[in-house]
Design a protein around this motif. Structure first.
Motif, PDB file in Angstrom:
ATOM      1  N   SER A   1       1.090  -1.243   0.248  1.00  0.00           N
ATOM      2  CA  SER A   1       0.324  -0.004   0.530  1.00  0.00           C
ATOM      3  C   SER A   1       0.197   1.281  -0.207  1.00  0.00           C
ATOM      4  CB  SER A   1      -1.312  -0.026   1.122  1.00  0.00           C
ATOM      5  OG  SER A   1      -1.902   0.542   0.988  1.00  0.00           O
ATOM      6  N   ASP A   2       0.168   2.408  -0.454  1.00  0.00           N
ATOM      7  CA  ASP A   2       0.762   3.736  -0.475  1.00  0.00           C
ATOM      8  C   ASP A   2       1.894   3.988  -1.214  1.00  0.00           C
ATOM      9  OD1 ASP A   2      -1.426   5.168   1.642  1.00  0.00           O
ATOM     10  OD2 ASP A   2      -1.380   3.154   2.068  1.00  0.00           O
ATOM     11  N   SER A   3       2.687   3.360  -1.884  1.00  0.00           N
ATOM     12  CA  SER A   3       3.447   3.658  -2.846  1.00  0.00           C
ATOM     13  C   SER A   3       4.474   5.079  -2.853  1.00  0.00           C
ATOM     14  CB  SER A   3       3.635   3.152  -3.705  1.00  0.00           C
ATOM     15  OG  SER A   3       3.380   1.199  -3.697  1.00  0.00           O
ATOM     16  N   HIS A   4       3.046   5.937  -3.181  1.00  0.00           N
ATOM     17  CA  HIS A   4       3.358   7.933  -2.740  1.00  0.00           C
ATOM     18  C   HIS A   4       4.743   7.950  -4.405  1.00  0.00           C
ATOM     19  CE1 HIS A   4       0.304   9.119  -0.304  1.00  0.00           C
ATOM     20  NE2 HIS A   4       0.601   8.444   0.279  1.00  0.00           N
ATOM     21  N   ILE A   5       4.443   6.983  -5.040  1.00  0.00           N
ATOM     22  CA  ILE A   5       5.824   6.924  -6.544  1.00  0.00           C
ATOM     23  C   ILE A   5       6.214   8.535  -6.881  1.00  0.00           C
ATOM     24  CG2 ILE A   5       7.104   6.473  -8.227  1.00  0.00           C
ATOM     25  CD1 ILE A   5       7.409   5.137  -6.331  1.00  0.00           C
ATOM     26  N   GLY A   6       7.140   9.475  -6.577  1.00  0.00           N
ATOM     27  CA  GLY A   6       6.946  10.803  -6.859  1.00  0.00           C
ATOM     28  C   GLY A   6       7.391  11.994  -5.827  1.00  0.00           C
ATOM     29  N   PHE A   7       7.034  11.088  -4.157  1.00  0.00           N
ATOM     30  CA  PHE A   7       7.471  11.334  -3.184  1.00  0.00           C
ATOM     31  C   PHE A   7       8.327  12.044  -2.976  1.00  0.00           C
ATOM     32  CE2 PHE A   7       8.368  11.355   2.061  1.00  0.00           C
ATOM     33  CZ  PHE A   7       7.790  11.931   2.647  1.00  0.00           C
ATOM     34  N   ASN A   8       9.307  12.676  -2.493  1.00  0.00           N
ATOM     35  CA  ASN A   8      10.901  13.007  -2.473  1.00  0.00           C
ATOM     36  C   ASN A   8      11.127  14.292  -1.229  1.00  0.00           C
ATOM     37  OD1 ASN A   8      13.907  12.667  -2.341  1.00  0.00           O
ATOM     38  ND2 ASN A   8      13.398  14.318  -3.840  1.00  0.00           N
ATOM     39  N   LYS A   9      10.645  13.447  -0.074  1.00  0.00           N
ATOM     40  CA  LYS A   9      11.290  14.435   1.276  1.00  0.00           C
ATOM     41  C   LYS A   9      12.119  13.253   1.690  1.00  0.00           C
ATOM     42  CE  LYS A   9       7.126  17.368   0.048  1.00  0.00           C
ATOM     43  NZ  LYS A   9       6.117  18.301   0.905  1.00  0.00           N
ATOM     44  N   PRO A  10      12.535  13.977   3.344  1.00  0.00           N
ATOM     45  CA  PRO A  10      13.207  13.850   4.703  1.00  0.00           C
ATOM     46  C   PRO A  10      12.972  12.072   4.881  1.00  0.00           C
ATOM     47  CG  PRO A  10      13.645  16.138   4.513  1.00  0.00           C
ATOM     48  CD  PRO A  10      12.382  15.686   3.386  1.00  0.00           C
ATOM     49  N   ALA A  11      11.382  12.185   4.890  1.00  0.00           N
ATOM     50  CA  ALA A  11      10.570  11.195   5.562  1.00  0.00           C
ATOM     51  C   ALA A  11      10.439   9.834   4.738  1.00  0.00           C
ATOM     52  CB  ALA A  11       8.956  11.404   4.890  1.00  0.00           C
ATOM     53  N   ASN A  12      10.770   9.697   3.651  1.00  0.00           N
ATOM     54  CA  ASN A  12      12.562   9.001   2.367  1.00  0.00           C
ATOM     55  C   ASN A  12      12.013   9.582   0.999  1.00  0.00           C
ATOM     56  OD1 ASN A  12      12.620   6.598   1.071  1.00  0.00           O
ATOM     57  ND2 ASN A  12      10.329   5.245   1.795  1.00  0.00           N
ATOM     58  N   PRO A  13      13.622  10.144   0.951  1.00  0.00           N
ATOM     59  CA  PRO A  13      14.288  10.526  -0.338  1.00  0.00           C
ATOM     60  C   PRO A  13      13.689   9.517  -1.418  1.00  0.00           C
ATOM     61  CG  PRO A  13      15.684  10.071   0.968  1.00  0.00           C
ATOM     62  CD  PRO A  13      14.189  10.302   1.619  1.00  0.00           C
ATOM     63  N   ASP A  14      13.487   8.145  -0.988  1.00  0.00           N
ATOM     64  CA  ASP A  14      14.169   7.140  -2.244  1.00  0.00           C
ATOM     65  C   ASP A  14      13.365   5.734  -2.115  1.00  0.00           C
ATOM     66  OD1 ASP A  14      14.576   5.568  -4.169  1.00  0.00           O
ATOM     67  OD2 ASP A  14      16.105   4.920  -3.515  1.00  0.00           O
ATOM     68  N   VAL A  15      11.707   6.925  -2.175  1.00  0.00           N
ATOM     69  CA  VAL A  15      10.186   5.975  -1.944  1.00  0.00           C
ATOM     70  C   VAL A  15      10.660   4.592  -2.742  1.00  0.00           C
ATOM     71  CG1 VAL A  15       8.632   7.043  -1.214  1.00  0.00           C
ATOM     72  CG2 VAL A  15       8.903   7.085  -3.810  1.00  0.00           C
ATOM     73  N   THR A  16      11.311   4.518  -4.512  1.00  0.00           N
ATOM     74  CA  THR A  16      11.538   4.125  -6.240  1.00  0.00           C
ATOM     75  C   THR A  16      11.956   2.785  -4.819  1.00  0.00           C
ATOM     76  OG1 THR A  16      11.325   5.736  -7.022  1.00  0.00           O
ATOM     77  CG2 THR A  16      11.767   3.885  -8.016  1.00  0.00           C
ATOM     78  N   GLY A  17      13.264   3.298  -4.146  1.00  0.00           N
ATOM     79  CA  GLY A  17      14.267   2.159  -3.999  1.00  0.00           C
ATOM     80  C   GLY A  17      13.372   1.156  -2.387  1.00  0.00           C
ATOM     81  N   THR A  18      12.087   1.676  -1.817  1.00  0.00           N
ATOM     82  CA  THR A  18      11.845   1.177  -1.160  1.00  0.00           C
ATOM     83  C   THR A  18      11.162   0.249  -1.476  1.00  0.00           C
ATOM     84  OG1 THR A  18      10.357   2.904  -0.009  1.00  0.00           O
ATOM     85  CG2 THR A  18      11.991   2.066   1.403  1.00  0.00           C
ATOM     86  N   LEU A  19       9.818   0.930  -2.677  1.00  0.00           N
ATOM     87  CA  LEU A  19       9.082   0.287  -3.394  1.00  0.00           C
ATOM     88  C   LEU A  19      10.145  -1.524  -3.727  1.00  0.00           C
ATOM     89  CD1 LEU A  19       6.415  -0.614  -4.316  1.00  0.00           C
ATOM     90  CD2 LEU A  19       6.700   0.623  -6.409  1.00  0.00           C
ATOM     91  N   GLN A  20      11.132  -0.755  -5.141  1.00  0.00           N
ATOM     92  CA  GLN A  20      12.026  -2.154  -4.909  1.00  0.00           C
ATOM     93  C   GLN A  20      12.347  -2.910  -4.456  1.00  0.00           C
ATOM     94  OE1 GLN A  20      12.361  -2.341  -9.002  1.00  0.00           O
ATOM     95  NE2 GLN A  20      13.202  -4.924  -7.735  1.00  0.00           N
ATOM     96  N   ALA A  21      12.849  -2.652  -3.356  1.00  0.00           N
ATOM     97  CA  ALA A  21      13.064  -3.864  -1.852  1.00  0.00           C
ATOM     98  C   ALA A  21      11.841  -4.901  -1.494  1.00  0.00           C
ATOM     99  CB  ALA A  21      13.783  -2.858  -0.993  1.00  0.00           C
ATOM    100  N   THR A  22      10.705  -3.970  -1.673  1.00  0.00           N
ATOM    101  CA  THR A  22       9.435  -4.673  -1.134  1.00  0.00           C
ATOM    102  C   THR A  22       9.056  -5.747  -2.348  1.00  0.00           C
ATOM    103  OG1 THR A  22       8.417  -2.590  -0.395  1.00  0.00           O
ATOM    104  CG2 THR A  22       6.961  -3.853  -1.557  1.00  0.00           C
TER     105      THR A  22
END
Length: 327
Positions: free
Chosen positions: A65-86
């Motif tokens: 859930s909630d991949s938020h691709i395009g988000f790039n702020k300090p809470a997670n600057p690499d949302v694509t990376g964490t989705l890939q890890a998933t």
């Protein structure tokens, strides 16, 4: 007041230092999702990193859930990376799930490039069938046109639909198209849901998934669906109902009769516990505290007892779950 049963965020005093790589590894743990198995109409679930128990189920799938691709702020600057890890963790599961359910907020701003990135990452999943429902980030910018153009084929209205898998009836609902503080299904979708379920025997296991929770987690923050009670009246006659949601970026669950409600974590960033901050939103935590504020949970039904067994753990404990026990 949020009940103790529903509030399942676990904290401890483990202050392990985490470097940048460690941060992403922990974020990946937070967002890896839930593996669901339905055997004989009885659903059970386990978090990634926890070993499967018992025999293989009749139907197995993964919720993210909630991949938020395009988000790039300090809470997670690499949302694509964490989705890939998933996706890598899904591919590494000993028994491959049959499909993936994504419970919304695929994108952050509904931009075509964001969906392109999401699709490129998810192409590497072994599961080629992915069931989607939109989140408010997929509909609020362009009224959901880009989302429906990509994922709305064969759906009704603003994107709701149902499918049958091995005797399990899966229903995808949309409760973000007419937000009024809380989520809303609306009369057209409720009428469709009632008609869709009428043809199913009460012994049919039902899996319902939508973005915003279909139970009142925290109405002050819009964490609930205003007309969900009407939808639930259509589901009460079924012996096994599992309701999956995202939106709140943390694991919470609740049981009412034969209905299990479960909200999944985000693959992008955590949000604060209900009422613990002035408002919801991306939560940045110090790296040394990350393991203690991102928890996962294992949820299991006990056959013939219709009770819920919950085992909570922080990421530090989850990381230890697959290690051999000491002699």
């Amino acid at each position: 007041m949020l009940s103790k049963l529903a509030k399942l965020i676990v904290r401890d005093d483990n202050n392990d230092g985490i470097d940048r790589r460690g941060f992403l590894e922990c974020m990946a743990w937070a967002g890896t999702g839930v593996v669901w198995t339905i055997a004989g109409g009885v659903p059970s679930s386990r978090a990634f990193g926890q070993k499967a128990r018992g025999s293989k189920g009749e139907l197995s799938f993964v919720q993210i859930s909630d991949s938020h691709i395009g988000f790039n702020k300090p809470a997670n600057p690499d949302v694509t990376g964490t989705l890939q890890a998933t996706v890598e963790k899904i591919n590494a599961l000993p028994s491959a799930p049959e499909f993936i359910i994504h419970t919304g907020d695929l994108s952050h701003l509904s931009k075509p490039a964001e969906y392109d990135t999401l699709e490129q990452v998810l192409k590497s999943a072994k599961q080629k069938q992915i069931l989607y429902v939109p989140g408010e980030h997929d509909t609020s910018i362009d009224d959901g046109k880009e989302y429906l153009g990509r994922y709305g084929k064969g759906t009704t209205g603003r994107g709701w639909y149902s499918h049958d898998y091995k005797g399990v009836h899966c229903v995808g609902l949309v409760n973000v198209a007419a937000l009024e503080g809380l989520g809303k299904l609306g009369p057209d979708q409720l009428a469709w849901l009632e008609s869709d379920l009428k043809a199913r025997s009460s012994s049919t296991p039902i899996v319902v998934f939508a973005h915003i929770p279909l139970w009142s987690v925290y109405p002050d923050w819009g964490w609930g669906t205003q007309d969900s009670e009407q939808a639930l009246t259509y589901l009460k006659r079924f012996g096994s109902v599992t309701v999956l949601n995202g939106h709140i970026h943390q694991v919470m669950q609740k049981v009412e009769g034969n209905v299990t409600f479960h909200t999944g974590m985000s693959t992008a960033f955590p949000q604060p516990a209900p009422g613990s901050a002035p408002a919801p939103g991306p939560m940045k935590v110090p790296a040394e505290r990350l393991r203690s504020v991102l928890g996962i949970a294992e949820v299991r039904y006990v056959a013939r007892k219709h009770s819920l067994a919950v085992v909570d753990s922080t990421l530090a404990n989850a990381a230890d779950a697959d290690r051999p026990a000491a002699d």
